[in-house]
Design a protein around this motif. Structure first.
Motif, PDB file in Angstrom:
ATOM      1  N   LEU A 298       0.817  -1.204   0.000  1.00 23.02           N
ATOM      2  CA  LEU A 298       0.000   0.000   0.000  1.00 23.02           C
ATOM      3  C   LEU A 298       0.855   1.261   0.000  1.00 23.02           C
ATOM      4  N   THR A 299       0.288   2.344  -0.494  1.00 21.46           N
ATOM      5  CA  THR A 299       0.932   3.647  -0.463  1.00 21.46           C
ATOM      6  C   THR A 299       0.892   4.209   0.961  1.00 21.46           C
ATOM      7  N   PRO A 300       2.006   4.691   1.500  1.00 25.49           N
ATOM      8  CA  PRO A 300       1.983   5.297   2.831  1.00 25.49           C
ATOM      9  C   PRO A 300       1.346   6.686   2.800  1.00 25.49           C
ATOM     10  N   TYR A 301       0.266   6.841   3.543  1.00 24.35           N
ATOM     11  CA  TYR A 301      -0.422   8.125   3.685  1.00 24.35           C
ATOM     12  C   TYR A 301      -0.553   8.468   5.162  1.00 24.35           C
ATOM     13  N   ILE A 302      -0.498   9.758   5.460  1.00 27.80           N
ATOM     14  CA  ILE A 302      -0.782  10.251   6.800  1.00 27.80           C
ATOM     15  C   ILE A 302      -1.883  11.299   6.672  1.00 27.80           C
ATOM     16  N   ALA A 303      -2.967  11.132   7.427  1.00 26.75           N
ATOM     17  CA  ALA A 303      -4.051  12.112   7.436  1.00 26.75           C
ATOM     18  C   ALA A 303      -3.709  13.212   8.433  1.00 26.75           C
ATOM     19  N   VAL A 304      -3.744  14.460   7.985  1.00 23.31           N
ATOM     20  CA  VAL A 304      -3.313  15.593   8.804  1.00 23.31           C
ATOM     21  C   VAL A 304      -4.453  16.592   8.926  1.00 23.31           C
ATOM     22  N   ALA A 305      -4.897  16.844  10.160  1.00 21.80           N
ATOM     23  CA  ALA A 305      -5.974  17.801  10.424  1.00 21.80           C
ATOM     24  C   ALA A 305      -5.402  19.194  10.608  1.00 21.80           C
ATOM     25  N   THR A 306      -6.070  20.211  10.056  1.00 25.09           N
ATOM     26  CA  THR A 306      -5.613  21.594  10.175  1.00 25.09           C
ATOM     27  C   THR A 306      -6.828  22.513  10.297  1.00 25.09           C
ATOM     28  N   GLY A 307      -6.552  23.761  10.697  1.00 30.66           N
ATOM     29  CA  GLY A 307      -7.581  24.777  10.600  1.00 30.66           C
ATOM     30  C   GLY A 307      -8.422  25.019  11.828  1.00 30.66           C
ATOM     31  N   ALA A 308      -8.093  24.401  12.950  1.00 29.35           N
ATOM     32  CA  ALA A 308      -8.810  24.657  14.196  1.00 29.35           C
ATOM     33  C   ALA A 308      -7.889  24.307  15.349  1.00 29.35           C
ATOM     34  N   ALA A 309      -8.239  24.775  16.546  1.00 34.30           N
ATOM     35  CA  ALA A 309      -7.422  24.475  17.719  1.00 34.30           C
ATOM     36  C   ALA A 309      -7.275  22.966  17.863  1.00 34.30           C
ATOM     37  N   GLY A 310      -6.048  22.507  18.090  1.00 35.54           N
ATOM     38  CA  GLY A 310      -5.800  21.074  18.182  1.00 35.54           C
ATOM     39  C   GLY A 310      -5.403  20.451  16.864  1.00 35.54           C
TER      40      GLY A 310
END
Length: 335
Positions: free
Chosen positions: A152-164
């Protein structure tokens, strides 16, 4: 946007403010804007060798020469939202992960490595809820090896745009050549108004499993592995909606109920049945079921450039909560 102190523009930020949300004004570059100045708001993720890096709400990185700065200040961690259920990035991320579960997981500190034979990036990416427990480069090596062992392709989900959010991680991955893909908005809204649209929900059939008719309209299941149905049917309490048509489903949708939250996904309308209100009808039927199970708040995820879907969800009362995107390992190619 007000930057002045005593009538003068002021740069009131320093490298010590890395990690904070800032607002800056800089001189516009050649051909960049008809205005003299350009404003940028986001998290200051680095300030090295005379260059600032600011990660915007969407996860996009902006690099600014210190010499181009004309004003800057630290601003509150996130703007106040006027409506929509109150929740943190971490809470909503965890709820959404339970609602779209991978078939295989492994913990790396507070990172969860997820796989489902390649069905959807959501179920085949690293879920970040804190620190990996090891230095970042070691964590990334382990991520690459884990996904490589599964083809599988290595992916990391990254959250942005709010505190935390994880803007600092996004910046570190950017520096290491991890490419940003599939920018997505997580939206929230009250559940009751979705159920009370006046739509004739008696036309909608609900079931606990996605049958062949349902999957025939869902555009991600073509040539999908057996794990796809496990992902779709996974979650605390999952319901599938179908509006029958003459030759197949006219519209479909999915909801997963998890405590106070109802997560909507896979809302699809057959091309010949569009602009008939069927997406709203499907969501109303699913919302009624979720209300009956005690939910009160709704969330969904929509790609940032899907203007049609965003307009629909605007009309249904959804507001932006935060963004996320995927970071793909260098020299890895999507399946």
């Amino acid at each position: 946007m007000e930057f002045t102190t005593g009538g003068r523009l002021e740069v009131a930020i320093t490298p010590a403010d890395v990690g904070k949300r800032v607002s800056v004004r800089r001189l516009a570059g050649p051909g960049e804007s008809t205005e003299r100045f350009t404003d940028t708001v986001g998290v200051l993720t680095s300030w090295d060798d005379g260059v600032l890096s600011i990660t915007r709400r969407t996860g996009e990185e902006v690099r600014i020469a210190e010499s181009a700065l004309v004003a800057g200040k630290v601003v509150p961690a996130a703007p106040a939202r006027r409506r929509g259920p109150a929740t943190s990035v971490r809470e909503l991320t965890a709820v959404a992960a339970r609602g779209w579960p991978a078939t295989e997981t492994e913990q790396l500190g507070e990172w969860t490595l997820r796989a489902a034979a390649g069905f959807s990036r959501r179920a085949n990416s690293v879920l970040v809820t804190g620190d990996p427990g090891v230095p970042l480069d070691e964590a990334l090596d382990r991520v690459r090896a884990w996904y490589a062992a599964r083809g599988l392709t290595p992916y990391i989900a990254v959250a942005t745009g709010a505190a935390g959010g994880d803007e600092l991680l996004a910046a570190e991955l950017e520096r290491r050549g991890w490419t940003a893909e599939a920018r997505t908005v997580v939206r929230v809204g009250a559940l009751a108004p979705l159920a009370d649209t006046g739509a004739d929900t008696g036309r909608v059939r609900l079931s606990r499993e996605p049958d062949d008719a349902w999957t025939s309209l869902y555009n991600r299941t073509a040539d999908a592995p057996p794990e796809a149905r496990k992902v779709l049917a996974g979650g605390p309490s999952v319901w599938f909606a179908t509006v029958p048509g003459e030759t197949g489903p006219a519209a479909i949708g999915r909801v997963v109920v998890d405590g106070r939250w109802a997560g909507f996904a896979a809302v699809e309308v057959a091309p010949e049945h569009r602009r008939q209100g069927l997406a709203t009808l499907v969501m109303a039927a699913l919302a009624q079921q979720a209300l009956a199970e005690g939910a009160s708040a709704a969330y969904l995820q929509v790609e940032a450039d899907n203007d049609g879907a965003r307009a629909l969800y605007d009309a249904l009362g959804f507001t932006d909560h935060h963004h996320y995107h995927y970071r793909r390992a260098p020299q890895a190619h999507a399946r």
